[in-house]
Design a protein around this motif. Structure first.
Motif, PDB file in Angstrom:
ATOM      1  N   THR A 186      27.454  60.438  49.754  1.00  0.00           N
ATOM      2  CA  THR A 186      27.835  60.161  51.142  1.00  0.00           C
ATOM      3  C   THR A 186      28.053  58.667  51.355  1.00  0.00           C
ATOM      4  O   THR A 186      28.398  58.237  52.444  1.00  0.00           O
ATOM      5  N   ILE A 187      27.813  57.877  50.306  1.00  0.00           N
ATOM      6  CA  ILE A 187      28.002  56.424  50.379  1.00  0.00           C
ATOM      7  C   ILE A 187      29.078  56.018  49.376  1.00  0.00           C
ATOM      8  O   ILE A 187      29.426  56.776  48.473  1.00  0.00           O
ATOM      9  N   THR A 188      29.585  54.808  49.538  1.00  0.00           N
ATOM     10  CA  THR A 188      30.635  54.307  48.647  1.00  0.00           C
ATOM     11  C   THR A 188      30.028  53.796  47.349  1.00  0.00           C
ATOM     12  O   THR A 188      29.075  53.002  47.370  1.00  0.00           O
ATOM     13  N   LYS A 189      30.564  54.228  46.240  1.00  0.00           N
ATOM     14  CA  LYS A 189      30.077  53.785  44.935  1.00  0.00           C
ATOM     15  C   LYS A 189      30.587  52.380  44.636  1.00  0.00           C
ATOM     16  O   LYS A 189      31.791  52.122  44.685  1.00  0.00           O
ATOM     17  N   THR A 190      29.658  51.467  44.311  1.00  0.00           N
ATOM     18  CA  THR A 190      30.032  50.072  44.033  1.00  0.00           C
ATOM     19  C   THR A 190      29.485  49.602  42.695  1.00  0.00           C
ATOM     20  O   THR A 190      29.466  48.409  42.424  1.00  0.00           O
ATOM     21  N   TRP A 191      29.042  50.522  41.865  1.00  0.00           N
ATOM     22  CA  TRP A 191      28.393  50.169  40.610  1.00  0.00           C
ATOM     23  C   TRP A 191      29.156  50.760  39.428  1.00  0.00           C
ATOM     24  O   TRP A 191      29.936  51.704  39.589  1.00  0.00           O
ATOM     25  N   PRO A 192      28.924  50.255  38.222  1.00  0.00           N
ATOM     26  CA  PRO A 192      29.654  50.754  37.049  1.00  0.00           C
ATOM     27  C   PRO A 192      29.195  52.152  36.622  1.00  0.00           C
ATOM     28  O   PRO A 192      28.190  52.672  37.120  1.00  0.00           O
ATOM     29  N   GLU A 193      29.925  52.749  35.671  1.00  0.00           N
ATOM     30  CA  GLU A 193      29.633  54.109  35.212  1.00  0.00           C
ATOM     31  C   GLU A 193      28.306  54.184  34.455  1.00  0.00           C
ATOM     32  O   GLU A 193      27.571  55.151  34.580  1.00  0.00           O
ATOM     33  N   ASP A 194      28.035  53.200  33.630  1.00  0.00           N
ATOM     34  CA  ASP A 194      26.815  53.205  32.814  1.00  0.00           C
ATOM     35  C   ASP A 194      25.708  52.427  33.517  1.00  0.00           C
ATOM     36  O   ASP A 194      25.856  51.223  33.788  1.00  0.00           O
ATOM     37  N   TYR A 195      24.596  53.130  33.793  1.00  0.00           N
ATOM     38  CA  TYR A 195      23.487  52.460  34.479  1.00  0.00           C
ATOM     39  C   TYR A 195      22.187  53.234  34.271  1.00  0.00           C
ATOM     40  O   TYR A 195      22.183  54.402  33.880  1.00  0.00           O
ATOM     41  N   ILE A 196      21.091  52.544  34.530  1.00  0.00           N
ATOM     42  CA  ILE A 196      19.779  53.177  34.656  1.00  0.00           C
ATOM     43  C   ILE A 196      19.348  52.979  36.103  1.00  0.00           C
ATOM     44  O   ILE A 196      19.954  52.194  36.835  1.00  0.00           O
ATOM     45  N   CYS A 197      18.320  53.694  36.539  1.00  0.00           N
ATOM     46  CA  CYS A 197      17.996  53.620  37.968  1.00  0.00           C
ATOM     47  C   CYS A 197      16.503  53.759  38.233  1.00  0.00           C
ATOM     48  O   CYS A 197      15.722  54.152  37.356  1.00  0.00           O
TER      49      CYS A 197
END
Length: 371
Positions: A186-197
């Motif tokens: 529901t929010i705009t994606k502003t990060w790269p494809e590869d990530y940890i969280c």
């Protein structure tokens, strides 16, 4: 058969709010009547039972911060409500709910089950506050109350540090419903494809600064992005985290996301490589259970809750919290070794399915209430 009337008393935010909603939405409505007493300003979202009916609720002066006026007022308000409702049992949640519930329970002769969701004395570096909070817990332990820990390690701490008698301390692990569908963001994606969280507000508890330092070391050898979810209004160390990111020139390596829909959290965890926690203390964190349910391996600090959920080298890794070198090593191992990551990820889901599915486990809690 007459229903058992239970009053749940709490400041309904974060994991405590999640816990209560999951319990209410899965309990047998033919055997139990639930009533919620919560803070006047904590949530505006109604509570629902298993059949989709609204649960009766009252709002009282329970707030996060210590206030002699408000805290005394919440005691009086709760006492009056309990006199009217006459429940068979009070389930008091977290520090404020625990204090109000145990005091009013003693005054009215009502049995109390108390779930700390991580003891309050663990939340401060101030030695005087720590002593004060621990003293309050010790004073209110036992008596007419039974401790219902969210993990085995929380139960152990309750017995060894707070002074609960072993017979008065039991466990019902935090658990969640299966995550069967991932909703679009529901929010705009502003990060790269590869990530940890990770999920957790910048605070003493979550120790996000340590996570930033670890990522800085990892990125010297293998670039990976970090998403921190849960940066809300109660984030006492947000500026400290932002300053550290700037100091280490990591503005392009870290995304700080405000509180968002739980479906967004699931989406982001589901698309991540794996989950990371550097918490100093926990009860039993829902974010890690959700990660297990989404087949995500976890690299976590060795604290209560974390070490109950993660079995080292089975569904993730458990690392001493101050050991940046070992955190770096384990993260790099999962980034480099896809076969290992796949194995730990598969085991993560097995851990959830076998131990933390509330659909399977709710009968355990119902039995505790009826005991």
């Amino acid at each position: 058969m007459e229903k058992l009337k239970i009053v749940h008393l709490l400041h309904s935010i974060g994991g405590v709010d999640v816990y209560l909603r999951l319990v209410l939405e899965n309990m047998n409505t033919d055997s139990f009547e639930n009533i919620v007493i919560h803070g006047a300003k904590d949530t505006i979202k109604p509570f629902f039972d298993k059949k989709g009916n609204k649960v009766k609720e009252y709002k009282v002066s329970i707030f996060r911060d210590i206030s002699i006026f408000n805290d005394f007022k919440s005691l009086v308000e709760t006492y009056k409500i309990l006199k009217i409702e006459k429940p068979s049992l009070i389930h008091a949640h977290s520090a404020k709910g625990g204090i109000v519930g145990r005091i009013t329970g003693r005054l009215l002769g009502i049995k109390v089950i108390y779930t700390p969701h991580a003891f309050s004395y663990l939340s401060t570096q101030n030695s005087l506050k720590r002593i004060l909070f621990l003293s309050i817990e010790k004073f209110l332990a036992n008596g007419n109350s039974q401790l219902l820990a969210t993990s085995q390690s929380e139960k152990k701490r309750a017995i060894e540090e707070v002074g609960y008698k072993p017979k008065n301390a039991i466990v019902f692990n935090n658990c969640i419903e299966p995550i069967t569908k991932i909703q679009p963001l529901t929010i705009t994606k502003t990060w790269p494809e590869d990530y940890i969280c990770t999920v957790g507000r910048p605070s003493y508890q979550k120790n996000i600064e340590q996570m930033i330092r670890i990522l800085h070391e990892v990125n010297k050898e293998a670039k990976i992005h970090l998403i921190v979810m849960g940066v809300g209004p109660v984030s006492g160390q947000l500026e400290s985290v932002k300053n550290l990111i700037q100091e280490l020139d990591m503005g392009n390596d870290v995304t700080l996301l405000n509180w968002t829909e739980r479906t967004d959290v699931f989406h982001i965890i589901n698309q991540s490589k794996f989950y990371l926690s550097t918490s100093r203390y926990e009860g039993m964190p829902y974010s890690i259970i959700e990660s297990l349910a989404l087949s995500k391996a976890c690299v976590v600090s060795n604290c209560d809750g974390n070490k109950d959920l993660i079995i080292d080298d089975y569904n993730g890794f458990v690392v001493d919290n101050e050991d940046i070198k070992d955190f770096k090593s384990k993260i790099l191992k999962l980034l480099i070794d896809k076969e290992l990551l796949d194995k730990l990820s598969k085991n993560a889901f097995n851990s959830y399915s076998e131990n933390y599915n509330i659909k399977k486990n709710i009968s355990e809690l119902e039995s505790i209430y009826l005991d």
